[in-house]
Design a protein around this motif. Structure first.
Motif, PDB file in Angstrom:
ATOM      1  N   SER A 186       0.477  -1.368  -0.055  1.00 60.81           N
ATOM      2  CA  SER A 186      -0.120   0.715   0.270  1.00 60.81           C
ATOM      3  C   SER A 186       1.187   1.647   0.130  1.00 60.81           C
ATOM      4  O   SER A 186       2.111   1.365   1.129  1.00 60.81           O
ATOM      5  CB  SER A 186      -1.214  -0.221   1.396  1.00 60.81           C
ATOM      6  OG  SER A 186      -1.669  -1.210   1.133  1.00 60.81           O
ATOM      7  N   LEU A 187       0.671   2.053  -1.055  1.00 63.61           N
ATOM      8  CA  LEU A 187       1.147   3.241  -0.735  1.00 63.61           C
ATOM      9  C   LEU A 187       1.030   4.332   0.510  1.00 63.61           C
ATOM     10  O   LEU A 187      -0.357   4.016   1.277  1.00 63.61           O
ATOM     11  CB  LEU A 187       0.641   4.416  -1.842  1.00 63.61           C
ATOM     12  CG  LEU A 187       0.496   4.184  -3.348  1.00 63.61           C
ATOM     13  CD1 LEU A 187       0.483   4.786  -4.137  1.00 63.61           C
ATOM     14  CD2 LEU A 187       2.841   3.458  -3.265  1.00 63.61           C
ATOM     15  N   VAL A 188       1.755   5.137   0.803  1.00 64.71           N
ATOM     16  CA  VAL A 188       1.501   5.831   2.201  1.00 64.71           C
ATOM     17  C   VAL A 188       0.917   7.145   2.130  1.00 64.71           C
ATOM     18  O   VAL A 188       1.058   7.943   0.585  1.00 64.71           O
ATOM     19  CB  VAL A 188       2.568   6.298   3.138  1.00 64.71           C
ATOM     20  CG1 VAL A 188       2.641   6.499   4.485  1.00 64.71           C
ATOM     21  CG2 VAL A 188       3.598   4.777   3.291  1.00 64.71           C
ATOM     22  N   PRO A 189       0.270   7.549   2.825  1.00 61.00           N
ATOM     23  CA  PRO A 189      -1.019   8.532   2.571  1.00 61.00           C
ATOM     24  C   PRO A 189      -0.215   9.829   2.887  1.00 61.00           C
ATOM     25  O   PRO A 189       0.702   9.887   3.645  1.00 61.00           O
ATOM     26  CB  PRO A 189      -2.387   8.591   3.022  1.00 61.00           C
ATOM     27  CG  PRO A 189      -2.231   7.597   4.531  1.00 61.00           C
ATOM     28  CD  PRO A 189      -1.125   6.158   3.907  1.00 61.00           C
ATOM     29  N   LEU A 190      -0.904  11.421   2.139  1.00 64.16           N
ATOM     30  CA  LEU A 190      -0.238  12.420   3.010  1.00 64.16           C
ATOM     31  C   LEU A 190       0.010  12.896   3.966  1.00 64.16           C
ATOM     32  O   LEU A 190       0.753  13.240   4.974  1.00 64.16           O
ATOM     33  CB  LEU A 190      -0.642  12.977   1.536  1.00 64.16           C
ATOM     34  CG  LEU A 190      -0.083  14.991   1.874  1.00 64.16           C
ATOM     35  CD1 LEU A 190       1.693  14.731   2.030  1.00 64.16           C
ATOM     36  CD2 LEU A 190      -0.994  16.067   0.908  1.00 64.16           C
ATOM     37  N   PHE A 191      -1.152  12.269   5.029  1.00 64.73           N
ATOM     38  CA  PHE A 191      -0.849  12.695   6.171  1.00 64.73           C
ATOM     39  C   PHE A 191      -1.341  11.504   7.592  1.00 64.73           C
ATOM     40  O   PHE A 191      -1.648  10.286   6.645  1.00 64.73           O
ATOM     41  CB  PHE A 191      -2.976  12.934   6.362  1.00 64.73           C
ATOM     42  CG  PHE A 191      -2.565  14.605   5.781  1.00 64.73           C
ATOM     43  CD1 PHE A 191      -1.750  15.784   5.135  1.00 64.73           C
ATOM     44  CD2 PHE A 191      -3.656  14.089   4.506  1.00 64.73           C
ATOM     45  CE1 PHE A 191      -1.739  16.557   4.579  1.00 64.73           C
ATOM     46  CE2 PHE A 191      -4.514  15.558   3.898  1.00 64.73           C
ATOM     47  CZ  PHE A 191      -3.204  16.544   3.784  1.00 64.73           C
ATOM     48  N   ASP A 192      -0.302  11.774   8.136  1.00 65.09           N
ATOM     49  CA  ASP A 192      -0.885  10.735   9.609  1.00 65.09           C
ATOM     50  C   ASP A 192      -2.000  11.024  10.062  1.00 65.09           C
ATOM     51  O   ASP A 192      -2.821  11.260  10.102  1.00 65.09           O
ATOM     52  CB  ASP A 192      -0.073  11.169  11.120  1.00 65.09           C
ATOM     53  CG  ASP A 192       1.450  11.575  10.174  1.00 65.09           C
ATOM     54  OD1 ASP A 192       1.929  10.180   9.314  1.00 65.09           O
ATOM     55  OD2 ASP A 192       2.400  11.398  11.025  1.00 65.09           O
ATOM     56  N   SER A 193      -2.343   9.285  10.829  1.00 70.37           N
ATOM     57  CA  SER A 193      -3.650   8.900  10.967  1.00 70.37           C
ATOM     58  C   SER A 193      -4.000   9.548  12.550  1.00 70.37           C
ATOM     59  O   SER A 193      -2.813   9.436  13.769  1.00 70.37           O
ATOM     60  CB  SER A 193      -3.674   7.243  11.055  1.00 70.37           C
ATOM     61  OG  SER A 193      -5.194   7.218  11.767  1.00 70.37           O
ATOM     62  N   GLN A 194      -5.284  10.742  12.577  1.00 71.55           N
ATOM     63  CA  GLN A 194      -5.388  10.880  14.114  1.00 71.55           C
ATOM     64  C   GLN A 194      -6.708  10.740  14.793  1.00 71.55           C
ATOM     65  O   GLN A 194      -7.519  11.254  14.748  1.00 71.55           O
ATOM     66  CB  GLN A 194      -5.095  12.518  14.220  1.00 71.55           C
ATOM     67  CG  GLN A 194      -3.418  12.767  13.948  1.00 71.55           C
ATOM     68  CD  GLN A 194      -3.631  14.457  13.441  1.00 71.55           C
ATOM     69  OE1 GLN A 194      -4.161  15.530  14.372  1.00 71.55           O
ATOM     70  NE2 GLN A 194      -2.478  14.757  12.025  1.00 71.55           N
ATOM     71  N   GLN A 195      -7.181   9.481  14.245  1.00 73.75           N
ATOM     72  CA  GLN A 195      -8.350   9.707  14.429  1.00 73.75           C
ATOM     73  C   GLN A 195      -8.803   8.858  16.123  1.00 73.75           C
ATOM     74  O   GLN A 195      -7.885   8.856  16.389  1.00 73.75           O
ATOM     75  CB  GLN A 195      -8.533   7.676  13.586  1.00 73.75           C
ATOM     76  CG  GLN A 195      -8.478   7.430  12.494  1.00 73.75           C
ATOM     77  CD  GLN A 195      -9.142   6.304  11.928  1.00 73.75           C
ATOM     78  OE1 GLN A 195      -9.753   6.121  12.198  1.00 73.75           O
ATOM     79  NE2 GLN A 195      -8.956   6.159  10.573  1.00 73.75           N
ATOM     80  N   LEU A 196     -10.195   9.595  15.815  1.00 73.55           N
ATOM     81  CA  LEU A 196     -10.307   9.093  17.657  1.00 73.55           C
ATOM     82  C   LEU A 196     -11.430   8.243  17.487  1.00 73.55           C
ATOM     83  O   LEU A 196     -11.848   7.402  16.464  1.00 73.55           O
ATOM     84  CB  LEU A 196     -11.146  10.404  17.856  1.00 73.55           C
ATOM     85  CG  LEU A 196     -10.711  12.170  17.554  1.00 73.55           C
ATOM     86  CD1 LEU A 196     -11.240  13.437  17.807  1.00 73.55           C
ATOM     87  CD2 LEU A 196      -8.872  12.168  18.835  1.00 73.55           C
ATOM     88  N   SER A 197     -11.863   7.885  18.871  1.00 78.11           N
ATOM     89  CA  SER A 197     -12.765   6.524  19.176  1.00 78.11           C
ATOM     90  C   SER A 197     -14.083   6.849  18.727  1.00 78.11           C
ATOM     91  O   SER A 197     -14.440   7.995  18.579  1.00 78.11           O
ATOM     92  CB  SER A 197     -13.134   6.546  20.366  1.00 78.11           C
ATOM     93  OG  SER A 197     -13.518   7.059  21.216  1.00 78.11           O
ATOM     94  N   ALA A 198     -14.541   5.507  17.787  1.00 76.28           N
ATOM     95  CA  ALA A 198     -15.986   5.842  17.146  1.00 76.28           C
ATOM     96  C   ALA A 198     -17.442   6.104  18.200  1.00 76.28           C
ATOM     97  O   ALA A 198     -17.093   5.940  19.226  1.00 76.28           O
ATOM     98  CB  ALA A 198     -16.238   4.491  17.245  1.00 76.28           C
TER      99      ALA A 198
END
Length: 356
Positions: free
Chosen positions: A19-31
């Motif tokens: 997989s290619l790495v996206p431009l931004f870092d993941s900063q997801q919060l809890s669901a």
């Protein structure tokens, strides 16, 4: 052409494509369940942005009788604004939605995610802006649209658990196909190769990251190196000659041209390409020049004509560069949000973790 390290390893090992790495870092919060009131407000506003079904036959807003094309033709500018108003208003709305994805509330982010899908659906289903017929300026609008669309999609992926639908994927791929089809022949005419081509390369690279498509990434990288080869020493600094020919807007066009170059360098670096290295080191000198042009501090290359002031939105590249190289060209204190464009989904400040 160098190959992506991760992709090559996948090929050699017989595994599926890395997989290619996206431009931004993941900063997801809890669901969380979407905030009902926020979602209802956003859904109501989304009704005001129906899919664009007009032609891509826009004309330039600049006086075409001047070789520098640095003077607005007022009548043409008004007509251009009428033609693009619905498109650019929609891009502004998408940017607003993804800005809500930065909020600290998981419920607000979830509402923004659902509204984002709602806003995308009619445009994707009708394949807006993907018609084959387009004027030169219409092609420009298409590539800027693709850039904004891909960036907003990457923001949504980084900040929420948003995932593309098949219709959205097909639409993004078709837009990238159109941009590539128009831009590829222009690579044979380096006397014409300019900021428009840089934006085409970036728009396709952005789409490549969302689509996980290494072939498009490689095509975009080729365009990047063509652009880097145009950086030319002048009067103790460096310029892009075709942008330097834009009269009183030379500095402004350098700033506008630098954004797709920095975005490509950053995206490529995250995917194992050394785009800031080798000849790519010239990008640092160009970035320094552009900050001088923006600040109008009298330093760096001087152009024959007095330059128009550079709007902050032309400096959308700066938060990206300052994150990667915090000691080279630091942003004005606490002002990263100033520097964002409709073509980059707003400011790109704060979309990564710790400085690298």
């Amino acid at each position: 052409m160098r190959l992506l390290t991760g992709v090559m390893l996948g090929v050699l090992s017989g595994c599926t494509q890395a997989s290619l790495v996206p431009l931004f870092d993941s900063q997801q919060l809890s669901a969380a369940k979407p905030d009902a009131r926020a979602l209802a407000r956003c859904q109501a506003e989304a009704q005001g942005y129906p899919s664009y079904d007009g032609p891509l036959r826009m004309g330039s807003k600049y006086d075409q009788s001047k070789s520098s094309k640095d003077t607005l033709d007022k009548a043409a500018a008004r007509e251009y604004q009428k033609q693009v108003d619905a498109i650019y208003s929609y891009l502004g709305f998408l940017g607003q939605i993804t800005e809500y994805m930065r909020k600290p509330s998981p419920a607000i982010r979830a509402a923004a995610r659902d509204c984002f899908n709602l806003a995308l659906s009619p445009w994707a289903e009708q394949k807006a802006l993907a018609q084959s017929a387009a004027s030169k300026q219409g092609e420009a609008v298409r590539k800027w649209f693709l850039s904004a669309l891909a960036i907003n999609m990457m923001k949504a992926e980084a900040l929420t658990d948003w995932q593309m639908t098949s219709a959205q994927r097909d639409w993004l791929a078709l837009l990238a196909d159109r941009v590539q089809a128009y831009a590829t022949p222009r690579r044979q005419r380096m006397d014409l190769y300019n900021n428009h081509d840089y934006w085409s390369s970036w728009a396709v690279m952005g789409a490549a990251l969302v689509l996980d498509d290494p072939e498009r990434l490689e095509w975009a990288e080729q365009g990047y190196w063509l652009a880097i080869g145009q950086i030319t020493p002048r009067n103790g600094g460096v310029v892009l000659p075709l942008e330097a020919a834009r009269g009183k807007r030379a500095g402004e066009y350098h700033a506008f041209a630098l954004t797709p170059l920095i975005l490509m360098a950053e995206a490529g670096t995250r995917n194992g390409l050394t785009l800031y290295e080798g000849d790519g080191k010239q990008l640092h000198a160009l970035a320094e020049e552009v900050v001088h042009f923006w600040a109008q501090d009298g330093k760096g290359v001087q152009f024959p004509q007095k330059q128009v002031a550079i709007d902050d939105h032309k400096m959308a590249w700066w938060p990206v560069y300052a994150h990667r190289f915090p000691d080279r060209l630091p942003l004005p204190a606490d002002e990263g949000e100033r520097f964002g464009s409709r073509f980059t989904g707003g400011s790109l400040a704060g979309l990564w973790g710790e400085s690298r």
